[in-house]
Motif scaffolding. Structure first.
Motif, PDB file in Angstrom:
ATOM      1  N   ASP A 198      44.798  45.085  34.082  1.00 33.40           N
ATOM      2  CA  ASP A 198      44.803  44.630  32.684  1.00 33.40           C
ATOM      3  C   ASP A 198      43.480  44.017  32.246  1.00 33.40           C
ATOM      4  O   ASP A 198      43.309  43.645  31.093  1.00 33.40           O
ATOM      5  N   GLY A 199      42.523  43.880  33.169  1.00 33.10           N
ATOM      6  CA  GLY A 199      41.198  43.388  32.815  1.00 33.10           C
ATOM      7  C   GLY A 199      40.963  41.921  33.066  1.00 33.10           C
ATOM      8  O   GLY A 199      39.855  41.427  32.841  1.00 33.10           O
ATOM      9  N   SER A 200      41.973  41.179  33.525  1.00 35.31           N
ATOM     10  CA  SER A 200      41.763  39.759  33.792  1.00 35.31           C
ATOM     11  C   SER A 200      41.182  39.573  35.194  1.00 35.31           C
ATOM     12  O   SER A 200      41.343  40.417  36.075  1.00 35.31           O
ATOM     13  N   THR A 201      40.516  38.450  35.384  1.00 36.30           N
ATOM     14  CA  THR A 201      39.978  38.098  36.693  1.00 36.30           C
ATOM     15  C   THR A 201      41.020  37.244  37.398  1.00 36.30           C
ATOM     16  O   THR A 201      41.494  36.247  36.845  1.00 36.30           O
ATOM     17  N   ILE A 202      41.383  37.638  38.601  1.00 36.57           N
ATOM     18  CA  ILE A 202      42.494  37.017  39.336  1.00 36.57           C
ATOM     19  C   ILE A 202      42.016  36.466  40.675  1.00 36.57           C
ATOM     20  O   ILE A 202      41.204  37.080  41.354  1.00 36.57           O
ATOM     21  N   ARG A 203      42.571  35.330  41.037  1.00 32.51           N
ATOM     22  CA  ARG A 203      42.462  34.813  42.406  1.00 32.51           C
ATOM     23  C   ARG A 203      43.884  34.762  42.947  1.00 32.51           C
ATOM     24  O   ARG A 203      44.706  34.011  42.435  1.00 32.51           O
ATOM     25  N   GLU A 204      44.186  35.567  43.954  1.00 31.80           N
ATOM     26  CA  GLU A 204      45.504  35.543  44.589  1.00 31.80           C
ATOM     27  C   GLU A 204      45.587  34.303  45.471  1.00 31.80           C
ATOM     28  O   GLU A 204      45.034  34.280  46.566  1.00 31.80           O
ATOM     29  N   LEU A 205      46.263  33.284  45.001  1.00 31.61           N
ATOM     30  CA  LEU A 205      46.371  32.033  45.743  1.00 31.61           C
ATOM     31  C   LEU A 205      47.408  32.134  46.852  1.00 31.61           C
ATOM     32  O   LEU A 205      47.283  31.478  47.892  1.00 31.61           O
ATOM     33  N   MET A 206      48.441  32.944  46.631  1.00 38.06           N
ATOM     34  CA  MET A 206      49.481  33.155  47.633  1.00 38.06           C
ATOM     35  C   MET A 206      50.041  34.553  47.393  1.00 38.06           C
ATOM     36  O   MET A 206      50.425  34.885  46.268  1.00 38.06           O
ATOM     37  N   HIS A 207      50.060  35.387  48.430  1.00 37.93           N
ATOM     38  CA  HIS A 207      50.531  36.763  48.306  1.00 37.93           C
ATOM     39  C   HIS A 207      50.934  37.256  49.690  1.00 37.93           C
ATOM     40  O   HIS A 207      50.300  36.890  50.684  1.00 37.93           O
ATOM     41  N   PRO A 208      51.958  38.111  49.776  1.00 41.22           N
ATOM     42  CA  PRO A 208      52.366  38.621  51.098  1.00 41.22           C
ATOM     43  C   PRO A 208      51.238  39.317  51.861  1.00 41.22           C
ATOM     44  O   PRO A 208      51.231  39.302  53.091  1.00 41.22           O
ATOM     45  N   ASN A 209      50.287  39.900  51.149  1.00 41.02           N
ATOM     46  CA  ASN A 209      49.200  40.615  51.818  1.00 41.02           C
ATOM     47  C   ASN A 209      48.135  39.711  52.419  1.00 41.02           C
ATOM     48  O   ASN A 209      47.339  40.155  53.231  1.00 41.02           O
ATOM     49  N   ASN A 210      48.087  38.418  51.992  1.00 36.64           N
ATOM     50  CA  ASN A 210      47.005  37.588  52.534  1.00 36.64           C
ATOM     51  C   ASN A 210      47.471  36.300  53.208  1.00 36.64           C
ATOM     52  O   ASN A 210      46.841  35.849  54.134  1.00 36.64           O
ATOM     53  N   ILE A 211      48.526  35.699  52.752  1.00 37.92           N
ATOM     54  CA  ILE A 211      48.943  34.422  53.326  1.00 37.92           C
ATOM     55  C   ILE A 211      50.311  34.509  53.987  1.00 37.92           C
ATOM     56  O   ILE A 211      50.660  33.704  54.816  1.00 37.92           O
ATOM     57  N   GLY A 212      51.091  35.496  53.620  1.00 32.29           N
ATOM     58  CA  GLY A 212      52.369  35.673  54.282  1.00 32.29           C
ATOM     59  C   GLY A 212      53.580  35.197  53.506  1.00 32.29           C
ATOM     60  O   GLY A 212      54.663  35.091  54.081  1.00 32.29           O
ATOM     61  N   GLU A 216      42.714  27.769  50.521  1.00 31.36           N
ATOM     62  CA  GLU A 216      41.702  26.886  49.968  1.00 31.36           C
ATOM     63  C   GLU A 216      41.050  27.638  48.825  1.00 31.36           C
ATOM     64  O   GLU A 216      40.513  28.736  49.014  1.00 31.36           O
ATOM     65  N   TYR A 217      41.104  27.057  47.638  1.00 30.44           N
ATOM     66  CA  TYR A 217      40.633  27.720  46.421  1.00 30.44           C
ATOM     67  C   TYR A 217      39.242  28.327  46.594  1.00 30.44           C
ATOM     68  O   TYR A 217      39.005  29.473  46.220  1.00 30.44           O
ATOM     69  N   SER A 218      38.340  27.588  47.184  1.00 30.70           N
ATOM     70  CA  SER A 218      36.952  28.052  47.319  1.00 30.70           C
ATOM     71  C   SER A 218      36.832  29.269  48.238  1.00 30.70           C
ATOM     72  O   SER A 218      35.823  29.971  48.212  1.00 30.70           O
ATOM     73  N   GLN A 219      37.841  29.532  49.044  1.00 35.70           N
ATOM     74  CA  GLN A 219      37.807  30.654  49.986  1.00 35.70           C
ATOM     75  C   GLN A 219      38.464  31.917  49.436  1.00 35.70           C
ATOM     76  O   GLN A 219      38.434  32.960  50.080  1.00 35.70           O
ATOM     77  N   VAL A 220      39.057  31.834  48.239  1.00 32.53           N
ATOM     78  CA  VAL A 220      39.762  32.977  47.659  1.00 32.53           C
ATOM     79  C   VAL A 220      38.826  33.717  46.709  1.00 32.53           C
ATOM     80  O   VAL A 220      38.382  33.169  45.706  1.00 32.53           O
ATOM     81  N   GLU A 221      38.503  34.964  47.041  1.00 32.96           N
ATOM     82  CA  GLU A 221      37.602  35.773  46.227  1.00 32.96           C
ATOM     83  C   GLU A 221      38.335  36.355  45.019  1.00 32.96           C
ATOM     84  O   GLU A 221      39.416  36.934  45.172  1.00 32.96           O
ATOM     85  N   PRO A 222      37.787  36.218  43.814  1.00 33.67           N
ATOM     86  CA  PRO A 222      38.420  36.802  42.631  1.00 33.67           C
ATOM     87  C   PRO A 222      38.225  38.313  42.577  1.00 33.67           C
ATOM     88  O   PRO A 222      37.300  38.853  43.188  1.00 33.67           O
ATOM     89  N   PHE A 223      39.130  38.991  41.867  1.00 31.72           N
ATOM     90  CA  PHE A 223      39.002  40.424  41.618  1.00 31.72           C
ATOM     91  C   PHE A 223      39.571  40.721  40.242  1.00 31.72           C
ATOM     92  O   PHE A 223      40.246  39.880  39.646  1.00 31.72           O
TER      93      PHE A 223
END
Length: 120
Positions: free
Chosen positions: A16-30, A5-12
């Motif tokens: 390279d200096g961009s702000t990222i929201r990992e929407l799907m990644h092996p470390n968080n969603i599988g 859920e977009y609202s539950q994903v914290e940006p970091f």
């Protein structure tokens, strides 16, 4: 079900200096072999030139306009454009528009800081 859920994903902030929201990644969603993130580049800002040694990356511009550097090529991008970035190719993107530049970034294998080499 593997869902974010977009609202539950914290940006970091990435190397390279961009702000990222990992929407799907092996470390968080599988997801197993790829990642999907939304990058935001503020007005007047740009990412640092960098490359990935293992990752093939796809940028899909969802909002805004910018100037993409891909190897020796420099070209304008805008919402709806999609760019393939091969492993080992230096790249950066600059927001040249009046609003945020938003990019969906798909990486295979999944993005990692360790695979990112800054070139500037």
């Amino acid at each position: 079900m593997k869902r974010t859920e977009y609202s539950q994903v914290e940006p970091f902030t990435t190397k390279d200096g961009s702000t990222i929201r990992e929407l799907m990644h092996p470390n968080n969603i599988g997801s197993q072999k790829q990642s999907l993130a939304e990058a935001t580049v503020p007005v007047g800002c740009k990412t640092l030139e960098h490359r990935h040694h293992e990752v093939e990356e796809i940028y899909h511009i969802t909002a805004g306009t910018g100037l993409m550097t891909l190897g020796n090529d420099v070209f304008e991008v805008s919402a709806g454009d999609t760019i393939l970035i091969d492993p080992g190719v230096g790249h950066k993107i600059e927001n040249t528009g009046e609003g945020e530049l938003k990019i969906l970034c798909c990486c295979s294998p999944a993005y990692s800081h360790e695979d990112t080499e800054l070139l500037e």
